[in-house]
Design a protein around this motif. Structure first.
Motif, short mmCIF file in Angstrom:
data_model
loop_
_atom_site.label_atom_id
_atom_site.label_comp_id
_atom_site.label_asym_id
_atom_site.label_seq_id
_atom_site.Cartn_x
_atom_site.Cartn_y
_atom_site.Cartn_z
N GLN A 40 -43.56 24.83 19.27
CA GLN A 40 -43.16 24.61 17.88
C GLN A 40 -41.98 23.65 17.73
O GLN A 40 -42.06 22.69 16.97
N ASP A 41 -40.86 23.91 18.41
CA ASP A 41 -39.62 23.18 18.09
C ASP A 41 -38.78 22.81 19.30
O ASP A 41 -37.59 22.57 19.16
N SER A 42 -39.37 22.72 20.48
CA SER A 42 -38.58 22.45 21.68
C SER A 42 -38.07 21.02 21.75
O SER A 42 -37.20 20.71 22.58
N THR A 43 -38.57 20.12 20.90
CA THR A 43 -38.12 18.73 20.93
C THR A 43 -36.78 18.52 20.24
O THR A 43 -36.35 17.38 20.06
N HIS A 44 -36.10 19.60 19.84
CA HIS A 44 -34.83 19.42 19.13
C HIS A 44 -33.75 18.81 20.03
O HIS A 44 -32.72 18.36 19.52
N ILE A 45 -33.96 18.77 21.34
CA ILE A 45 -33.08 18.04 22.26
C ILE A 45 -33.94 17.01 22.97
O ILE A 45 -34.61 17.32 23.96
N ALA A 46 -33.96 15.77 22.46
CA ALA A 46 -34.74 14.70 23.06
C ALA A 46 -33.84 13.49 23.26
O ALA A 46 -32.84 13.31 22.55
N HIS A 67 -38.05 9.69 23.93
CA HIS A 67 -38.44 9.97 25.31
C HIS A 67 -38.98 11.39 25.38
O HIS A 67 -38.30 12.34 24.98
N GLY A 68 -40.20 11.55 25.88
CA GLY A 68 -40.89 12.82 25.76
C GLY A 68 -40.47 13.90 26.73
O GLY A 68 -40.70 15.09 26.47
N ALA A 69 -39.88 13.56 27.87
CA ALA A 69 -39.56 14.56 28.89
C ALA A 69 -38.47 15.51 28.40
O ALA A 69 -37.48 15.08 27.80
N GLU A 70 -38.66 16.80 28.65
CA GLU A 70 -37.63 17.78 28.33
C GLU A 70 -36.38 17.50 29.16
O GLU A 70 -36.47 17.08 30.32
N PRO A 71 -35.18 17.75 28.60
CA PRO A 71 -33.95 17.55 29.38
C PRO A 71 -33.86 18.55 30.52
O PRO A 71 -34.50 19.61 30.48
N ASN A 72 -33.06 18.19 31.53
CA ASN A 72 -32.88 19.13 32.64
C ASN A 72 -31.87 20.20 32.26
O ASN A 72 -31.44 20.30 31.11
N GLU A 73 -31.47 21.01 33.23
CA GLU A 73 -30.58 22.13 32.93
C GLU A 73 -29.14 21.71 32.71
O GLU A 73 -28.33 22.50 32.25
N ARG A 109 -45.49 13.47 29.31
CA ARG A 109 -44.98 14.27 30.42
C ARG A 109 -43.76 15.09 30.02
O ARG A 109 -42.67 14.96 30.59
N PRO A 110 -43.89 15.99 29.02
CA PRO A 110 -42.71 16.74 28.56
C PRO A 110 -42.20 17.76 29.56
O PRO A 110 -41.00 18.01 29.64
N GLU A 111 -43.10 18.36 30.35
CA GLU A 111 -42.70 19.42 31.28
C GLU A 111 -42.60 18.87 32.69
O GLU A 111 -43.54 18.27 33.22
N ALA A 112 -41.44 19.09 33.33
CA ALA A 112 -41.20 18.56 34.67
C ALA A 112 -42.16 19.15 35.71
O ALA A 112 -42.50 18.49 36.69
N LEU A 113 -42.60 20.38 35.50
CA LEU A 113 -43.44 21.06 36.49
C LEU A 113 -44.93 20.99 36.15
O LEU A 113 -45.73 21.66 36.79
#
Length: 245
Positions: A40-46, A67-73, A109-113
């Motif tokens: 739903q809303d995980s792109t709020h940090i892109a 940029h579509g990839a989720e940020p790291n930790e 490629r939003p998910e690193a795994l």
């Protein structure tokens, strides 16, 4: 009655999905992320966000590249990457109490795994009603992700609400039905989560509201997951939050 905007940010919120749960008025006293966050809303940090929008009357239309990839930790750092994803969102706000949106986007490629891209579609409606001594806010949210690598379609449905009364008291609730495919047992499963909670404000510091709260969540899961998660999984969260009055 018409305005336009251009929004550029090294780390920002592209035009897809509802307001993120951490900032959503209906989730103000629910600190934990909803199960459907990544649908739903995980792109709020892109990263590398550019958004152009136009507003006319009750309508607002936006388009973004990011940029579509989720940020790291390491969330204290600013990452970077190609502007390889795009989205669009239409928001309708007929009056001061109601707002709704529909949006869609392609995430590279939003998910690193996980291999492959995602197509995400969302829709949501939020209602906020002020009254003497408080207000009542409710959101209904749907999100769907299509994974190009596996062809899987995952849906997440949620309703959440918070009611404030006598200025210092909050009663909260959230109901979700979400498809999950990253559990211990391989496969895709429909999970239900049912949360209720209460928060009480204390004005011990001038201009600061210190809230002490707790919520309880029970889950419904398919029987095949019982050996891994138990027949009746539950969770209890207690928290302290501080905000300006």
């Amino acid at each position: 009655k018409t305005s336009w905007e251009l929004y550029v940010a090294p780390v920002g919120d592209p035009a897809i999905g509802p307001v993120a749960y951490a900032h959503r008025v209906s989730a103000a006293e629910l600190p934990q992320a909803p199960l459907g966050h990544h649908l739903q809303d995980s792109t709020h940090i892109a990263y590398e966000v550019v958004t152009a929008g136009i507003t006319h009357g009750i309508f607002r239309l936006e388009a973004s590249g990011f940029h579509g990839a989720e940020p790291n930790e390491n969330r204290w750092t600013i990452g970077y990457g190609a502007m390889d994803s795009y989205s669009a969102r239409l928001t309708i706000s007929p009056d001061a109490n109601w707002t709704g949106q529909v949006s869609a986007g392609h995430l590279t490629r939003p998910e690193a795994l996980e291999r492959g891209d995602q197509f995400r579609s969302t829709a949501s409606v939020t209602y906020n009603r002020p009254y003497a001594g408080g207000d009542w806010s409710t959101s209904a949210i749907w999100g769907r992700v299509h994974k190009t690598d596996t062809g899987a379609n995952l849906n997440g449905y949620g309703v959440e609400s918070v009611a404030r009364f006598n200025a210092k008291n909050y009663v909260t609730g959230r109901i979700e039905l979400v498809d999950k495919d990253e559990l211990i047992v391989p496969g895709t499963y429909r999970i239900g989560a049912y949360t209720g909670g209460y928060t009480r404000d204390f004005y011990a510091i001038p201009r600061i509201a210190t809230g002490v709260g707790a919520n309880f969540t029970s889950y419904t899961i398919p029987g095949v997951l019982n050996p891994a998660y138990g027949k009746h999984p539950v969770a209890v969260l207690m928290f302290v939050r501080i905000k300006l009055r």
